[in-house]
Design a protein around this motif. Structure first.
Motif, PDB file in Angstrom:
ATOM      1  N   SER A  17       6.809  40.322 104.424  1.00  0.00           N
ATOM      2  CA  SER A  17       5.787  41.137 105.073  1.00  0.00           C
ATOM      3  C   SER A  17       4.397  40.678 104.690  1.00  0.00           C
ATOM      4  O   SER A  17       4.178  40.126 103.605  1.00  0.00           O
ATOM      5  N   ARG A  66       8.634  45.328 114.750  1.00  0.00           N
ATOM      6  CA  ARG A  66       8.388  44.647 113.491  1.00  0.00           C
ATOM      7  C   ARG A  66       6.946  44.789 113.020  1.00  0.00           C
ATOM      8  O   ARG A  66       6.692  44.837 111.818  1.00  0.00           O
ATOM      9  N   SER A  84       9.437  41.876 108.581  1.00  0.00           N
ATOM     10  CA  SER A  84      10.528  41.032 109.074  1.00  0.00           C
ATOM     11  C   SER A  84      10.004  39.759 109.720  1.00  0.00           C
ATOM     12  O   SER A  84      10.425  39.366 110.806  1.00  0.00           O
TER      13      SER A  84
END
Length: 118
Positions: A17, A66, A84
């Motif tokens: 991330s 995401r 992700s």
């Protein structure tokens, strides 16, 4: 004139991330949306996400689920939370305002590099 400074990019492994921030100087139109874009080497700049002045959001299909965009109107900042991450997300990320016609009314900043690699 409005200027944008993007920050928070870096190198991250797949599945990781990053949190990107965009600081805007000057006065942005009160009804403008704010958006994030990205440009990979040799490719056009693509839309990633936008958030309207009333809080409505829209995401590109490639990042929906995401990434999360948020904005602080008081501070003229926009944040892109990226989860992700995949190698295909590797690009220089930019922010800009979006007017009622879908145009980006201000000059682009330098962007921030995001590299997703194992």
């Amino acid at each position: 004139q409005v200027q944008f400074v993007e920050s928070g990019g870096g190198l991250v492994q797949p599945g990781g991330s990053l949190r990107l921030s965009c600081a805007a100087s000057g006065s942005i139109g009160s009804s403008y949306s704010m958006g994030w874009y990205r440009q990979a080497p040799g490719k056009q700049r693509d839309f990633v996400a936008r958030k309207s002045s009333i809080g409505r959001t829209y995401y590109a299909d490639s990042v929906r689920g995401r990434f999360t965009i948020s904005r602080d109107n008081t501070k003229n900042t926009v944040v892109l939370q990226m989860n992700s991450l995949q190698p295909e997300d590797t690009a220089v990320y930019y922010c800009n305002a979006i007017d009622s016609y879908g145009r980006n009314p201000y000059n682009w900043g330098q962007g921030t590099q995001v590299t997703v690699s194992s």
